[in-house]
Scaffold this motif. Structure first.
Motif, PDB file in Angstrom:
ATOM      1  N   VAL A  45     -31.715  70.477  24.148  1.00  0.00           N
ATOM      2  CA  VAL A  45     -30.658  71.166  24.888  1.00  0.00           C
ATOM      3  C   VAL A  45     -31.246  71.786  26.161  1.00  0.00           C
ATOM      4  N   GLN A  46     -32.372  72.459  26.025  1.00  0.00           N
ATOM      5  CA  GLN A  46     -33.023  73.088  27.178  1.00  0.00           C
ATOM      6  C   GLN A  46     -33.449  72.029  28.205  1.00  0.00           C
ATOM      7  N   PHE A  47     -34.033  70.931  27.736  1.00  0.00           N
ATOM      8  CA  PHE A  47     -34.470  69.859  28.633  1.00  0.00           C
ATOM      9  C   PHE A  47     -33.275  69.256  29.357  1.00  0.00           C
ATOM     10  N   ARG A  48     -32.207  69.003  28.634  1.00  0.00           N
ATOM     11  CA  ARG A  48     -30.999  68.431  29.233  1.00  0.00           C
ATOM     12  C   ARG A  48     -30.436  69.365  30.290  1.00  0.00           C
ATOM     13  N   ASP A  49     -30.396  70.662  29.980  1.00  0.00           N
ATOM     14  CA  ASP A  49     -29.858  71.634  30.936  1.00  0.00           C
ATOM     15  C   ASP A  49     -30.696  71.699  32.212  1.00  0.00           C
ATOM     16  N   GLN A  50     -32.007  71.509  32.090  1.00  0.00           N
ATOM     17  CA  GLN A  50     -32.891  71.518  33.257  1.00  0.00           C
ATOM     18  C   GLN A  50     -32.703  70.272  34.129  1.00  0.00           C
ATOM     19  N   ASN A  51     -32.226  69.189  33.514  1.00  0.00           N
ATOM     20  CA  ASN A  51     -32.083  67.911  34.217  1.00  0.00           C
ATOM     21  C   ASN A  51     -30.639  67.429  34.243  1.00  0.00           C
ATOM     22  N   GLU A  52     -29.703  68.352  34.118  1.00  0.00           N
ATOM     23  CA  GLU A  52     -28.280  68.049  33.954  1.00  0.00           C
ATOM     24  C   GLU A  52     -27.708  67.145  35.051  1.00  0.00           C
ATOM     25  N   GLU A  53     -28.220  67.251  36.235  1.00  0.00           N
ATOM     26  CA  GLU A  53     -27.689  66.470  37.347  1.00  0.00           C
ATOM     27  C   GLU A  53     -27.930  64.969  37.179  1.00  0.00           C
ATOM     28  N   ASN A  54     -29.068  64.606  36.552  1.00  0.00           N
ATOM     29  CA  ASN A  54     -29.453  63.196  36.450  1.00  0.00           C
ATOM     30  C   ASN A  54     -29.609  62.680  35.024  1.00  0.00           C
ATOM     31  N   PRO A  97     -35.505  62.823  13.918  1.00  0.00           N
ATOM     32  CA  PRO A  97     -34.845  62.644  15.211  1.00  0.00           C
ATOM     33  C   PRO A  97     -35.520  61.537  16.015  1.00  0.00           C
ATOM     34  N   TYR A  98     -34.719  60.863  16.812  1.00  0.00           N
ATOM     35  CA  TYR A  98     -35.197  59.736  17.617  1.00  0.00           C
ATOM     36  C   TYR A  98     -34.424  59.772  18.928  1.00  0.00           C
ATOM     37  N   LEU A  99     -35.136  59.668  20.038  1.00  0.00           N
ATOM     38  CA  LEU A  99     -34.489  59.727  21.354  1.00  0.00           C
ATOM     39  C   LEU A  99     -34.880  58.505  22.171  1.00  0.00           C
ATOM     40  N   ILE A 100     -33.886  57.679  22.465  1.00  0.00           N
ATOM     41  CA  ILE A 100     -34.081  56.491  23.294  1.00  0.00           C
ATOM     42  C   ILE A 100     -33.459  56.787  24.650  1.00  0.00           C
ATOM     43  N   VAL A 101     -34.224  56.550  25.708  1.00  0.00           N
ATOM     44  CA  VAL A 101     -33.748  56.855  27.058  1.00  0.00           C
ATOM     45  C   VAL A 101     -33.342  55.567  27.762  1.00  0.00           C
ATOM     46  N   LEU A 102     -32.128  55.596  28.326  1.00  0.00           N
ATOM     47  CA  LEU A 102     -31.592  54.469  29.094  1.00  0.00           C
ATOM     48  C   LEU A 102     -31.560  54.845  30.565  1.00  0.00           C
ATOM     49  N   ASP A 103     -31.795  53.868  31.431  1.00  0.00           N
ATOM     50  CA  ASP A 103     -31.634  54.122  32.863  1.00  0.00           C
ATOM     51  C   ASP A 103     -30.145  54.061  33.208  1.00  0.00           C
ATOM     52  N   PRO A 104     -29.752  54.375  34.441  1.00  0.00           N
ATOM     53  CA  PRO A 104     -28.325  54.374  34.792  1.00  0.00           C
ATOM     54  C   PRO A 104     -27.621  53.024  34.607  1.00  0.00           C
ATOM     55  N   LYS A 146     -38.416  61.619  22.453  1.00  0.00           N
ATOM     56  CA  LYS A 146     -38.748  62.868  21.760  1.00  0.00           C
ATOM     57  C   LYS A 146     -40.214  63.220  21.979  1.00  0.00           C
ATOM     58  N   GLN A 147     -41.086  62.247  21.794  1.00  0.00           N
ATOM     59  CA  GLN A 147     -42.516  62.492  21.979  1.00  0.00           C
ATOM     60  C   GLN A 147     -42.818  62.852  23.429  1.00  0.00           C
ATOM     61  N   ASP A 148     -42.144  62.192  24.371  1.00  0.00           N
ATOM     62  CA  ASP A 148     -42.364  62.490  25.793  1.00  0.00           C
ATOM     63  C   ASP A 148     -41.999  63.937  26.111  1.00  0.00           C
ATOM     64  N   ILE A 149     -40.854  64.390  25.608  1.00  0.00           N
ATOM     65  CA  ILE A 149     -40.423  65.766  25.863  1.00  0.00           C
ATOM     66  C   ILE A 149     -41.384  66.751  25.202  1.00  0.00           C
ATOM     67  N   SER A 150     -41.800  66.446  23.978  1.00  0.00           N
ATOM     68  CA  SER A 150     -42.731  67.334  23.271  1.00  0.00           C
ATOM     69  C   SER A 150     -44.081  67.400  23.983  1.00  0.00           C
ATOM     70  N   ASP A 170     -41.788  67.477  32.711  1.00  0.00           N
ATOM     71  CA  ASP A 170     -42.267  66.298  33.453  1.00  0.00           C
ATOM     72  C   ASP A 170     -41.845  64.975  32.816  1.00  0.00           C
ATOM     73  N   ALA A 171     -41.263  65.031  31.634  1.00  0.00           N
ATOM     74  CA  ALA A 171     -40.865  63.794  30.951  1.00  0.00           C
ATOM     75  C   ALA A 171     -39.868  63.000  31.784  1.00  0.00           C
ATOM     76  N   PHE A 172     -38.909  63.688  32.394  1.00  0.00           N
ATOM     77  CA  PHE A 172     -37.893  62.960  33.166  1.00  0.00           C
ATOM     78  C   PHE A 172     -38.521  62.153  34.298  1.00  0.00           C
ATOM     79  N   SER A 173     -39.433  62.750  35.052  1.00  0.00           N
ATOM     80  CA  SER A 173     -40.057  62.018  36.164  1.00  0.00           C
ATOM     81  C   SER A 173     -40.884  60.841  35.645  1.00  0.00           C
TER      82      SER A 173
END
Length: 178
Positions: free
Chosen positions: A85-94, A143-150, A160-164, A169-172
């Protein structure tokens, strides 16, 4: 003198065998990452908000999407969710998250989303789309988090591991992978 030597050789053999199994499992994870990475994912056109109202997928257009496989009964999920939730809020725009829940009922999923103040959308609980998504992306645990591009392509299955590990910096790091 033979018994201590036998014990030492047996322990050495077990150690080498254990290390080999560890290396094999590591290679399997890398192989899994490469077979799923780049895969195109199509989400249902309608998702649910925290109140259970249908929302069009168009709301997420142009954003990276984290498919969050989680459930209220999962202790590690309850630990990771506030970080997400915190990570999403920090990167909410993208960046936005879509919950792919594994709760026993729609009510349990809705309560989970409200309790942890999840500001994102979700697939209908226990829906056919959620099951197909989980199977097609080889989700084996939560928990499992798969990231998709636009464009809907899988950037990583290690969200999940990237955020942890990387924190904000995980988003970049995901943008660089595109």
């Amino acid at each position: 003198m033979k018994n201590p030597l036998r014990l030492l050789l047996t322990l050495g053999f077990i150690g080498v065998l254990t290390y080999g199994i560890h290396l094999f499992s590591q290679s399997q994870e890398v192989a899994k990452e490469t077979t799923v990475s780049g895969k195109k994912v199509t989400l249902p056109s309608e998702l649910l908000d925290t109140d259970g109202n249908e929302v069009l997928l168009d709301e997420l257009k142009g954003k990276y999407i984290g498919l969050y496989f989680s459930a209220s009964w999962c202790g590690p999920c309850r630990t990771f969710t506030p970080k997400l939730v915190q990570f999403r809020d920090q990167n909410e725009e993208n960046f936005e998250v879509v919950l792919v829940g594994s709760d026993g009922s729609a009510k349990a999923q809705a309560n989970y989303m409200k309790k942890y103040k999840m500001p994102w959308l979700a697939l209908k609980n226990q829906s056919e789309e959620a099951r197909e998504l989980s199977l097609s992306l080889d989700v084996e645990y939560i928990p499992y988090l798969i990231v998709l591009d636009p464009d809907g392509n899988v950037v990583t299955t290690s969200g999940k591991q990237d955020i942890s590990r990387l924190g904000s910096d995980a988003f970049s790091s995901w943008v660089k992978k595109k």
